[in-house]
Design a protein around this motif. Structure first.
Motif, PDB file in Angstrom:
ATOM      1  N   ALA A   1       0.769  -1.392   0.068  1.00 18.30           N
ATOM      2  CA  ALA A   1       0.045   0.073   0.134  1.00 18.30           C
ATOM      3  C   ALA A   1       1.001   1.141  -0.123  1.00 18.30           C
ATOM      4  N   SER A   2       1.911   1.436   0.808  1.00 15.53           N
ATOM      5  CA  SER A   2       2.731   2.433   0.712  1.00 15.53           C
ATOM      6  C   SER A   2       3.586   2.675  -0.291  1.00 15.53           C
TER       7      SER A   2
ATOM      8  N   ALA B   1       2.486   1.590  -3.470  1.00 17.31           N
ATOM      9  CA  ALA B   1       1.471   1.960  -4.310  1.00 17.31           C
ATOM     10  C   ALA B   1       1.052   3.452  -4.526  1.00 17.31           C
ATOM     11  N   ILE B   2       0.991   3.982  -2.883  1.00 17.40           N
ATOM     12  CA  ILE B   2       0.653   5.568  -2.912  1.00 17.40           C
ATOM     13  C   ILE B   2       1.931   6.339  -3.304  1.00 17.40           C
ATOM     14  N   ARG B   3       2.954   5.994  -3.098  1.00 16.43           N
ATOM     15  CA  ARG B   3       4.128   6.639  -3.763  1.00 16.43           C
ATOM     16  C   ARG B   3       4.447   6.610  -5.109  1.00 16.43           C
TER      17      ARG B   3
ATOM     18  N   VAL C   1       1.847   6.264  -7.416  1.00 17.74           N
ATOM     19  CA  VAL C   1       0.721   7.210  -7.990  1.00 17.74           C
ATOM     20  C   VAL C   1       1.074   8.464  -7.696  1.00 17.74           C
ATOM     21  N   ARG C   2       1.699   8.976  -6.701  1.00 16.14           N
ATOM     22  CA  ARG C   2       2.123  10.404  -6.423  1.00 16.14           C
ATOM     23  C   ARG C   2       3.284  10.914  -7.225  1.00 16.14           C
TER      24      ARG C   2
ATOM     25  N   ASP D   1      -6.102  -0.903  -4.917  1.00 15.73           N
ATOM     26  CA  ASP D   1      -7.107   0.263  -4.301  1.00 15.73           C
ATOM     27  C   ASP D   1      -6.634   1.396  -4.618  1.00 15.73           C
ATOM     28  N   GLN D   2      -5.433   1.702  -5.291  1.00 10.48           N
ATOM     29  CA  GLN D   2      -5.048   3.133  -5.722  1.00 10.48           C
ATOM     30  C   GLN D   2      -5.002   3.347  -7.325  1.00 10.48           C
TER      31      GLN D   2
END
Length: 643
Positions: free
Chosen positions: A118-119, A121-123, A125-126, A216-217
């Motif tokens: 999850a961490s 994927a967030i990075r 996408v950003r 999720d992202q």
């Protein structure tokens, strides 16, 4: 001889029934002949028995289609048949516990790895960094593919004896009027249905969980893509593992015989139980290894799990070129494994059909050497009944796989615990070259769980007819039975355990310490065997299975505490006495074993060889109802008569 009025009335009624049955059968026979003549072929043999057990006329022969369906249902039920359960309800409970055992590692794996993803994927996408995201996704999928292969392998070896035809199948099905192609097709269909069921139970929950967590992202389209790719990879890996095991067992049957193939079953169960337990144990350690070290075309390119990871990436639409040959290898390997499993299954059926016509070979024990049998008799004493009991226990353990299975699986639990302790406490080989608890307790842990498996195997009712022999011809003094079981159990465990203790500790910490430790381990083994036999009250293998006996799932806290009481704390005491007090250590172990022996001899009076009344749980009798099937008859070509 005069016949009364009532008897005369019965005879008249019987003649009427026979006349009516012959009339119906005659009409049916004429209808069959007329139908055959209209189609231009002669009628085949028909079963005309009049009314059946339900009071209705038996239907005409249904052909190979009905026989194939009946055989398919019978073969499929064989995967779920067990002699260790007393009712269908207990069988369902056992299946639920097995599913819980298989799903629990998946949940643990999910908790361990998806927060990290999850961490990432967030990075990604950003900062639009998809390279690290793809690496992490591949790494997680590799773990799921490996878990699918190990789990399906474990389920497959649990039904080891039902994977191919045996002599009993050939003897029952051979005389029936059913084509061999129908029988082989029904067996292959049952294998495929079992594979689909097992793969669905394993891969579908993990597939939805994997797709939800990894998309999720990234959106709904990514969810569908990851779900399809994940199911393609995991189901393909499961099918490959299942087909490879089926083919392997069939090859062993063809080359070495059915008895050798059955003897390999416990070893396979031991291996896969260790693998699935180690999968959870080693995952945290493996997760710390860099992705490029384990997932690359050079190091792991020839591992089957990497092949199906490549299939996942191809279905997902990855642009990485080195996954193309991996996916190709996966498809080729899957095709070869499935074809080999089908060919070997047909070959084993034909072999068993030929062997069914030959007299059976002389019974002999597998895996039980002459040394163990002589040692068991010597430990049983001079009483002929005790020596016969010891020989009965040793031979039964050696030739019946149903007894070897519990021992293999519980020993695998011990091996997994040892492996877990080594991975957690050992940093390098140098740390093992000194007396430590983690080294000295290895033979005791393996012995403890093996004894639990032996006690469970003693409760499996594989030799119920022997109860009649012991009850009718055995002595009234039950000490002989206790002595025989005790001697056989010590003989089965003493040789391998002492060798393991001597070799392991000798190579690691030196032979002087190994000699004292081996003597101490021998005393502890005898103590544990005395306690295990103390919990019995009749001969092994000769009593109907009692629900709840020896179930690990209900008594595991007690068993876990017993492992510490038998293996961990005694080794801690041993470490304190090393360096001059070793004789006191061995004497203490021998003293405890002697006390347990005296208590067991005193309680041997409660042993019984009386026959139990058969218990009924309301189950119905199932039969293989293919009696109405007839063999197809080749059409008869009529020649015109010459006038």
């Amino acid at each position: 001889m005069p016949v009364d009025g009532r008897g005369d009335e019965r005879m008249i009624r019987l003649r009427a029934l026979i006349t009516e049955a012959l009339r119906r059968d005659g009409l049916r026979l004429r209808a069959i002949i007329s139908h055959a003549r209209r189609r231009g072929r002669a009628p085949g043999p028909s079963i005309l028995f009049g009314p059946d057990f339900q009071g209705e006329p038996r239907a005409p022969a249904s052909g190979a289609h009905g026989a194939g369906r009946t055989l398919f249902q019978t073969f499929f039920r064989q995967f779920f048949a067990s002699e260790s359960v007393t009712s269908d309800m207990q069988l369902r409970q056992t299946i639920v516990w097995i599913l819980a055992f298989l799903i629990a590692p998946l949940l643990i794996l999910t908790i361990q790895i998806f927060p990290h993803f999850a961490s990432v994927a967030i990075r990604a996408v950003r900062f639009h960094d998809t390279e690290l995201l793809d690496d992490t996704l591949e790494w997680i999928e590799l773990l799921f593919v490996s878990y699918s292969m190990v789990t399906i392998g474990l389920i497959t070896v649990f039904v080891w004896d039902a994977l191919s035809f045996d002599r009993r199948d050939a003897m029952v099905l051979g005389p029936l009027p059913v084509r061999q192609a129908t029988v082989a097709g029904a067996k292959l269909a049952a294998l495929g249905a079992f594979l689909l069921l097992a793969a669905g139970l394993v891969t579908l929950p993990s597939g939805f969980l994997f797709a939800m967590e990894t998309s999720d992202q990234l959106g709904a389209l990514t969810f569908v893509t990851h779900l399809v790719a994940h199911l393609a990879a995991t189901v393909g890996a499961a099918a490959f593992t299942f087909a490879a095991i089926v083919a392997f067992r069939g090859v062993v049957v063809i080359l070495a015989g059915a008895r050798a193939a059955s003897a390999i079953g416990p070893l396979m169960q031991f291996l896969f139980v260790v693998l699935i337990l180690s999968f959870v144990i080693l995952t945290p350690a493996v997760w710390k290894i860099p992705h490029a070290t384990l997932v690359n075309p050079t190091v792991t390119g020839w591992l089957p799990s990497s092949w199906f990871l490549g299939l996942f990436e191809r279905v997902r639409g990855s642009s990485r070129a080195y996954f193309v040959p991996l996916a190709t290898r996966a498809l080729i390997a899957l095709s070869i494994a499935v074809a080999a499993a089908m060919a070997v299954s047909v070959a084993t059926f034909r072999q068993q059909m030929r062997l069914a016509l030959t007299p059976p070979a002389k019974p002999r024990s597998i895996g039980v050497g002459t040394l163990i049998r002589h040692l068991a008799r010597a430990l049983a004493g001079r009483d002929p009944a005790a020596r016969a009991t010891a020989d009965f226990v040793v031979v039964t353990l050696g030739r019946n796989r149903r007894q070897q299975g519990p021992v293999a699986m519980t020993a695998a639990v011990g091996a997994a615990i040892v492996l877990a302790s080594l991975t957690q406490k050992v940093r390098d080989l140098e740390s093992l070259m000194q007396p430590r608890t983690i080294v000295l307790w290895i033979p005791l842990v393996l012995t403890y769980w093996s004894v639990l498996g032996l006690r469970t195997a003693f409760l499996v009712p594989s030799e119920l007819p022997a109860a009649v022999t012991f009850a009718s011809h055995g002595p009234t003094d039950t000490h002989a039975y206790w002595s025989g079981v005790r001697g056989a159990t010590i003989a089965v465990l003493a040789v391998p355990v002492t060798l393991v203790a001597l070799v392991v500790t000798g190579l690691l910490v030196g032979w002087p310490i190994a000699a004292w430790h081996t003597a101490f381990v021998a005393g502890m083994v005898v103590t544990l065997v005395e306690l295990a036999v103390l919990s019995l009250d009749r001969l092994p293998f000769t009593r109907p299975y009692a629900a709840g006996d020896g179930l690990l799932r209900t008594r595991w806290p007690l068993y876990l505490f017993g492992m510490f009481a038998f293996a961990y704390w005694p080794v801690r005491i041993e470490l304190q006495l090393l360096g001059g007090s070793e004789p006191w250590l061995v004497a203490g172990a021998a003293g405890v074993a002697s006390v347990c022996h005296l208590v067991g001899r005193a309680r041997a009076r409660r042993w019984s060889v009386t026959l139990d009344e058969p218990a009924s749980d309301g189950a119905t009798i199932s039969v293989l109802d293919i009696g109405a099937v007839v063999r197809p008859v080749a059409p008869v070509v009529s020649t015109p008569s010459v006038s």
